[in-house]
Motif scaffolding. Structure first.
Motif: not given
Length: 155
Positions: A70-71, A74, A103-107, A110
């Motif tokens: 999914d990442g 995205a 996208i640095e705030d996405t799971p 991270t």
């Protein structure tokens, strides 16, 4: 030998080792890994090992099993929105970094950033490539082994 392994690394074989993502996502994961922790002198094989380690951890946890797939989806959507092409097709590193920042705030981001630290730097072969002399605890510590000797640290 490690340099030779990196030189002849087979992306298809790397993709086949991944458990939670489709083979088509493997190049993007490798590129993200290199962009997060760039070391031009490290061959892809070390990054592939790190990504495989992260993938195995994600695949073992049902709640995060699709996190990498999914990442990457995205990530590619953000890359197309910002730069007009998928992430792996963006040549300038600065442009890829801009996409990653978006996208640095996405799971996904991270997880990749936090897990890459140990997955990449816990490889003793990487220590050698970076000039780190290794642990000294079993040898009595650094105090009598060149405590002020920082010649292993690149200038």
């Amino acid at each position: 030998m490690a340099g030779v392994i990196g030189t002849f690394s087979d992306g298809g074989a790397f993709a086949a080792t991944l458990k939670s993502v489709k083979p088509a996502a493997a190049p993007a994961l490798l590129k993200v890994a290199r962009d997060l922790y760039p070391h031009d002198r490290l061959p892809d094989a070390y990054y592939e090992t790190a990504v495989t380690t992260i993938d195995a951890g994600v695949a073992a946890d049902q709640a995060t099993k699709t996190l990498l797939s999914d990442g990457v989806t995205a990530l590619d959507a953000a890359a197309v929105r910002l730069k007009g092409r998928p992430y792996t097709k963006i040549a300038p590193e600065a442009d890829r970094i801009a996409v990653l920042k978006s996208i640095e705030d996405t799971p996904f981001f991270t997880k990749m950033r936090s897990e890459m630290i140990t997955a990449l730097y816990n490889q003793p072969e990487v220590w050698t490539k970076l000039g780190y002399e290794g642990s000294s605890a079993e040898l009595g510590g650094y105090i009598h082994r060149g405590f002020n000797d920082l010649d292993w640290l690149p200038a």
